[in-house]
Design a protein around this motif. Structure first.
Motif, short mmCIF file in Angstrom:
data_model
loop_
_atom_site.label_atom_id
_atom_site.label_comp_id
_atom_site.label_asym_id
_atom_site.label_seq_id
_atom_site.Cartn_x
_atom_site.Cartn_y
_atom_site.Cartn_z
N LEU A 1 29.94 -52.09 34.19
CA LEU A 1 30.12 -50.88 35.01
C LEU A 1 29.72 -49.66 34.19
O LEU A 1 30.13 -49.51 33.04
CB LEU A 1 31.58 -50.76 35.46
CG LEU A 1 32.13 -51.97 36.24
CD1 LEU A 1 33.58 -51.74 36.60
CD2 LEU A 1 31.28 -52.25 37.47
N LEU A 2 28.91 -48.79 34.79
CA LEU A 2 28.40 -47.60 34.11
C LEU A 2 29.14 -46.37 34.62
O LEU A 2 29.21 -46.13 35.82
CB LEU A 2 26.89 -47.45 34.36
CG LEU A 2 26.18 -46.32 33.61
CD1 LEU A 2 26.24 -46.55 32.11
CD2 LEU A 2 24.72 -46.23 34.07
N TYR A 3 29.70 -45.57 33.68
CA TYR A 3 30.44 -44.35 34.02
C TYR A 3 29.77 -43.14 33.36
O TYR A 3 29.15 -43.26 32.31
CB TYR A 3 31.89 -44.45 33.55
CG TYR A 3 32.68 -45.52 34.26
CD1 TYR A 3 33.42 -45.22 35.41
CD2 TYR A 3 32.69 -46.83 33.80
CE1 TYR A 3 34.15 -46.20 36.07
CE2 TYR A 3 33.41 -47.82 34.45
CZ TYR A 3 34.14 -47.49 35.58
OH TYR A 3 34.85 -48.46 36.23
N HIS A 4 29.97 -42.00 33.98
CA HIS A 4 29.44 -40.75 33.46
C HIS A 4 30.25 -40.36 32.22
O HIS A 4 31.47 -40.35 32.24
CB HIS A 4 29.51 -39.65 34.50
CG HIS A 4 28.70 -38.44 34.16
ND1 HIS A 4 29.18 -37.40 33.41
CD2 HIS A 4 27.41 -38.12 34.45
CE1 HIS A 4 28.26 -36.49 33.25
NE2 HIS A 4 27.15 -36.90 33.88
N GLY A 5 29.55 -40.04 31.13
CA GLY A 5 30.24 -39.79 29.87
C GLY A 5 31.07 -38.53 29.84
O GLY A 5 32.07 -38.46 29.13
N ALA A 6 30.70 -37.52 30.62
CA ALA A 6 31.40 -36.23 30.56
C ALA A 6 32.71 -36.23 31.33
O ALA A 6 33.76 -35.80 30.83
CB ALA A 6 30.49 -35.11 31.07
N GLY B 1 33.82 -39.15 33.34
CA GLY B 1 34.32 -40.48 33.65
C GLY B 1 34.02 -40.93 35.06
O GLY B 1 34.59 -41.91 35.54
N ARG B 2 33.13 -40.25 35.75
CA ARG B 2 32.79 -40.61 37.13
C ARG B 2 31.99 -41.90 37.16
O ARG B 2 31.09 -42.13 36.36
CB ARG B 2 31.99 -39.48 37.78
CG ARG B 2 31.68 -39.70 39.26
CD ARG B 2 30.88 -38.53 39.85
NE ARG B 2 29.54 -38.48 39.31
CZ ARG B 2 29.12 -37.61 38.37
NH1 ARG B 2 29.97 -36.74 37.85
NH2 ARG B 2 27.86 -37.63 37.97
N PHE B 3 32.35 -42.79 38.10
CA PHE B 3 31.64 -44.06 38.23
C PHE B 3 30.21 -43.83 38.69
O PHE B 3 29.96 -43.08 39.64
CB PHE B 3 32.36 -44.97 39.23
CG PHE B 3 31.62 -46.25 39.51
CD1 PHE B 3 31.55 -47.26 38.56
CD2 PHE B 3 30.97 -46.44 40.72
CE1 PHE B 3 30.87 -48.43 38.82
CE2 PHE B 3 30.29 -47.62 41.00
CZ PHE B 3 30.24 -48.61 40.04
N GLU B 4 29.27 -44.45 38.01
CA GLU B 4 27.86 -44.29 38.35
C GLU B 4 27.34 -45.48 39.17
O GLU B 4 26.93 -45.32 40.31
CB GLU B 4 27.02 -44.14 37.07
CG GLU B 4 27.29 -42.86 36.28
CD GLU B 4 26.61 -41.65 36.90
OE1 GLU B 4 25.80 -41.84 37.82
OE2 GLU B 4 26.91 -40.52 36.48
N GLN B 5 27.37 -46.70 38.54
CA GLN B 5 26.81 -47.86 39.22
C GLN B 5 27.19 -49.13 38.46
O GLN B 5 27.71 -49.07 37.35
CB GLN B 5 25.27 -47.76 39.27
CG GLN B 5 24.62 -47.82 37.90
CD GLN B 5 23.10 -47.84 37.96
OE1 GLN B 5 22.52 -47.36 38.91
NE2 GLN B 5 22.48 -48.40 36.96
#
Length: 218
Positions: free
Chosen positions: A5-10, A12-16
Motif C-alpha cells: 500500500l502506497l501512502y503520501h509521505g506528507a 499519510g493520505r492513501f494513494e494506491q
C-alpha cells in the motif's frame, strides 16, 4: 499475492495499491508477485507450508547424507579427503545450528530493541564459533555428535524461550488467527525430540557393539 500500500509521505493520505514492479498493474508485475508465495508455499495455508517444508527438508537431508556417504566411501582410497568430510560436517550440521542461534539472539534482544543488530550478529558469531571449533576438534565423529545434540537442544528450547520473552501462548495465537506460531512450535519440538532420540539410539548401539566386542575378546 503480496500487497503493498502506497501512502503520501506528507500527510499519510492513501494513494494506491502499488504493484511489485512499476507504478501500474502489469502482467510482468503479476508474474513477479506470485513468485514469492510459490517460493515460500504461502498459497494454501498450513497445508502448502507443510508440504513445502517437507520437500525442502528432504532435499537438504538427501544432499547432506549423499555427500557424507560419498566422502566415507572414498576415505580409505584417499586420506586427503578428510578435510572435505570435515567441511561437509561443519556446513551441513553447523548451518542449521547457526540459524537456530539467530532465533535465540532475536528472542533475547527483542524486548531491549536491539534485535536489529543482534539477530544477524548472532548468526555470524555462531557461524564463526562453529567453523573454528570444527577445525580445532580432532575427532570428526564427536564434532558431528556435538553439532546434532546442540541443534536438538536449541529446537526444544526455542518455543519455551519465545514464551519466556513475552511471546503469545497457543490459545492466544489461535484466537488471533496465527496458527503458524503453534505449527512452528510443534515442528521445533518434534524435530528436536527426534534429533535427541536419534543421538541416544546411536550411542546405545555403539555401546552394545563395544560390549559384544569386549565379550568376544574375553
Amino acid at each position: 499475492m503480496p500487497v503493498s500500500l502506497l501512502y503520501h509521505g506528507a500527510d499519510g493520505r492513501f494513494e494506491q495499491v502499488k504493484p511489485l514492479i512499476g507504478a501500474k498493474p502489469s502482467a510482468g508485475g503479476t508474474l513477479a508477485a506470485i513468485m514469492s508465495p510459490l517460493h515460500f508455499g504461502n498459497f494454501a495455508g498450513l497445508l502448502s507450508k507443510a508440504v513445502w517444508f517437507g520437500l525442502g527438508f528432504a532435499m537438504c537431508y538427501v544432499t547432506l547424507t549423499g555427500l557424507r556417504l560419498w566422502v566415507a566411501r572414498r576415505a580409505s582410497e584417499a586420506r586427503s579427503l578428510g578435510w572435505l568430510d570435515r567441511v561437509v560436517t561443519i556446513i551441513g550440521l553447523g548451518l542449521p545450528l547457526a540459524l537456530l542461534c539467530t532465533a535465540v539472539a532475536f528472542f533475547l534482544t527483542t524486548s531491549s530493541g536491539q534485535a536489529l543488530f543482534w539477530t544477524p550478529a548472532g548468526f555470524l558469531i555462531a557461524a564463526a564459533a562453529i567453523i573454528l571449533g570444527g577445525f580445532l576438534l580432532p575427532d570428526r565423529s564427536k564434532l558431528s555428535a556435538f553439532l546434532q545434540a546442540a541443534t536438538g537442544v536449541l529446537m526444544l528450547v526455542l518455543p519455551l524461550l519465545r514464551l519466556f520473552m513475552g511471546g503469545p501462548g497457543w490459545n492466544v495465537a489461535l484466537s488471533e488467527g496465527q496458527p503458524i506460531i503453534v505449527a512452528v512450535d510443534i515442528a521445533l519440538l518434534l524435530a528436536g525430540g527426534w534429533v535427541i532420540a536419534r543421538i541416544a539410539s546411536q550411542r546405545s548401539d555403539r555401546s552394545a557393539d563395544q560390549t559384544i566386542l569386549f565379550q568376544a575378546a574375553e
